[in-house]
Design a protein around this motif. Structure first.
Motif, PDB file in Angstrom:
ATOM      1  N   HIS A   1       0.834  -1.198   0.000  1.00 23.24           N
ATOM      2  CA  HIS A   1       0.000   0.000   0.000  1.00 23.24           C
ATOM      3  C   HIS A   1       0.876   1.259   0.000  1.00 23.24           C
ATOM      4  CE1 HIS A   1      -3.312   2.431   2.227  1.00 23.24           C
ATOM      5  NE2 HIS A   1      -3.565   2.442   0.939  1.00 23.24           N
ATOM      6  N   LEU A   2       1.903   1.239   0.816  1.00 19.98           N
ATOM      7  CA  LEU A   2       2.840   2.362   0.844  1.00 19.98           C
ATOM      8  C   LEU A   2       3.501   2.551  -0.523  1.00 19.98           C
ATOM      9  CD1 LEU A   2       4.373   1.825   4.360  1.00 19.98           C
ATOM     10  CD2 LEU A   2       3.508   4.018   3.526  1.00 19.98           C
ATOM     11  N   ALA A   3       3.976   1.450  -1.094  1.00 22.37           N
ATOM     12  CA  ALA A   3       4.690   1.530  -2.379  1.00 22.37           C
ATOM     13  C   ALA A   3       3.791   2.016  -3.506  1.00 22.37           C
ATOM     14  CB  ALA A   3       5.281   0.163  -2.721  1.00 22.37           C
ATOM     15  N   GLU A   4       2.561   1.547  -3.536  1.00 19.95           N
ATOM     16  CA  GLU A   4       1.675   1.861  -4.662  1.00 19.95           C
ATOM     17  C   GLU A   4       0.857   3.126  -4.499  1.00 19.95           C
ATOM     18  OE1 GLU A   4      -0.858  -1.140  -6.361  1.00 19.95           O
ATOM     19  OE2 GLU A   4       0.543  -2.723  -5.779  1.00 19.95           O
ATOM     20  N   VAL A   5       0.465   3.453  -3.262  1.00 19.07           N
ATOM     21  CA  VAL A   5      -0.510   4.526  -3.058  1.00 19.07           C
ATOM     22  C   VAL A   5       0.029   5.669  -2.196  1.00 19.07           C
ATOM     23  CG1 VAL A   5      -2.828   5.069  -2.186  1.00 19.07           C
ATOM     24  CG2 VAL A   5      -2.411   2.868  -3.310  1.00 19.07           C
ATOM     25  N   ILE A   6       0.452   5.351  -0.994  1.00 21.83           N
ATOM     26  CA  ILE A   6       0.762   6.399  -0.021  1.00 21.83           C
ATOM     27  C   ILE A   6       2.008   7.197  -0.390  1.00 21.83           C
ATOM     28  CG2 ILE A   6       1.374   6.844   2.388  1.00 21.83           C
ATOM     29  CD1 ILE A   6      -0.535   4.543   3.156  1.00 21.83           C
ATOM     30  N   VAL A   7       3.125   6.520  -0.653  1.00 20.44           N
ATOM     31  CA  VAL A   7       4.363   7.248  -0.960  1.00 20.44           C
ATOM     32  C   VAL A   7       4.226   8.080  -2.235  1.00 20.44           C
ATOM     33  CG1 VAL A   7       6.816   7.001  -1.519  1.00 20.44           C
ATOM     34  CG2 VAL A   7       5.842   5.748   0.429  1.00 20.44           C
ATOM     35  N   PRO A   8       3.656   7.550  -3.322  1.00 17.47           N
ATOM     36  CA  PRO A   8       3.474   8.417  -4.500  1.00 17.47           C
ATOM     37  C   PRO A   8       2.605   9.646  -4.206  1.00 17.47           C
ATOM     38  CG  PRO A   8       3.266   6.125  -5.146  1.00 17.47           C
ATOM     39  CD  PRO A   8       3.318   6.147  -3.637  1.00 17.47           C
TER      40      PRO A   8
END
Length: 187
Positions: free
Chosen positions: A56-63
């Motif tokens: 989730h972090l890699a795909e949504v939150i960090v971007p």
């Protein structure tokens, strides 16, 4: 409702949830909520949550953070601590070590704790016909989780905003929006 109000005010908001804010997270969510997995080991549950969180972090939150959007996620590390440490009895150091591996140590700027008596929350879910593995837990487990959330809020009162979730939805939404807007002004 909170995200919609913030967007109306011109704020770039990404609203998401855990687990399930991305395709892999959705698949993991199906496993976690499946009523047939009542005997899931607490460590298995912990690892599944953190696997979903890392993706989730890699795909949504960090971007979203990279483009300076405000990210509102329904659940994150604090939920894992409340459920896995207080509700399941796992060691907090272990939970935090695994969380650090999944998140790289990323912590929310703010956590809004919607506080509600477990019996009321479970009643609302029953009325909404929401029955999953967590709704089948004993009231004692839900009370331990609530205690866990409140303890976490005591530890970090500057980061937590406790909101009485028994109030009218419009009042709860207004309270949350005001708290977020205040936090954004202080950034």
């Amino acid at each position: 409702m909170v995200s919609e109000q913030l967007r109306t005010g011109g704020i770039d908001v990404v609203a998401t949830y855990e687990p399930g804010g991305c395709e892999i997270g959705k698949r993991i969510r199906e496993i976690l909520l499946d009523k047939s997995f009542q005997q899931m080991a607490p460590l298995t549950e912990l690892l599944l949550y953190n696997a979903a969180r890392a993706q989730h972090l890699a795909e949504v939150i960090v971007p979203a953070m990279d483009r300076r959007a405000v990210v509102i996620t329904d659940r994150f590390t604090d939920s894992t601590l409340a459920y896995q440490c207080y509700g399941r009895g796992l060691d907090e150091r272990l939970v935090m070590e695994i969380d650090k591996a999944a998140t790289g140590g990323l912590r929310p700027d703010m956590t809004v704790l919607l506080d509600l008596a477990p019996s009321v929350g479970l009643g609302r879910n029953k009325d909404a016909k929401k029955i999953d593995r967590f709704e089948l837990e004993s009231i004692t487990v839900h009370e331990k989780v609530r205690t866990g959330f409140l303890e976490l809020a005591k530890r970090e009162p500057a980061r937590f905003k406790i909101v009485n979730a028994s109030a009218d939805t419009a009042v709860v939404t207004k309270t949350i929006v005001a708290a977020i807007e205040e936090r954004l002004r202080c950034r």
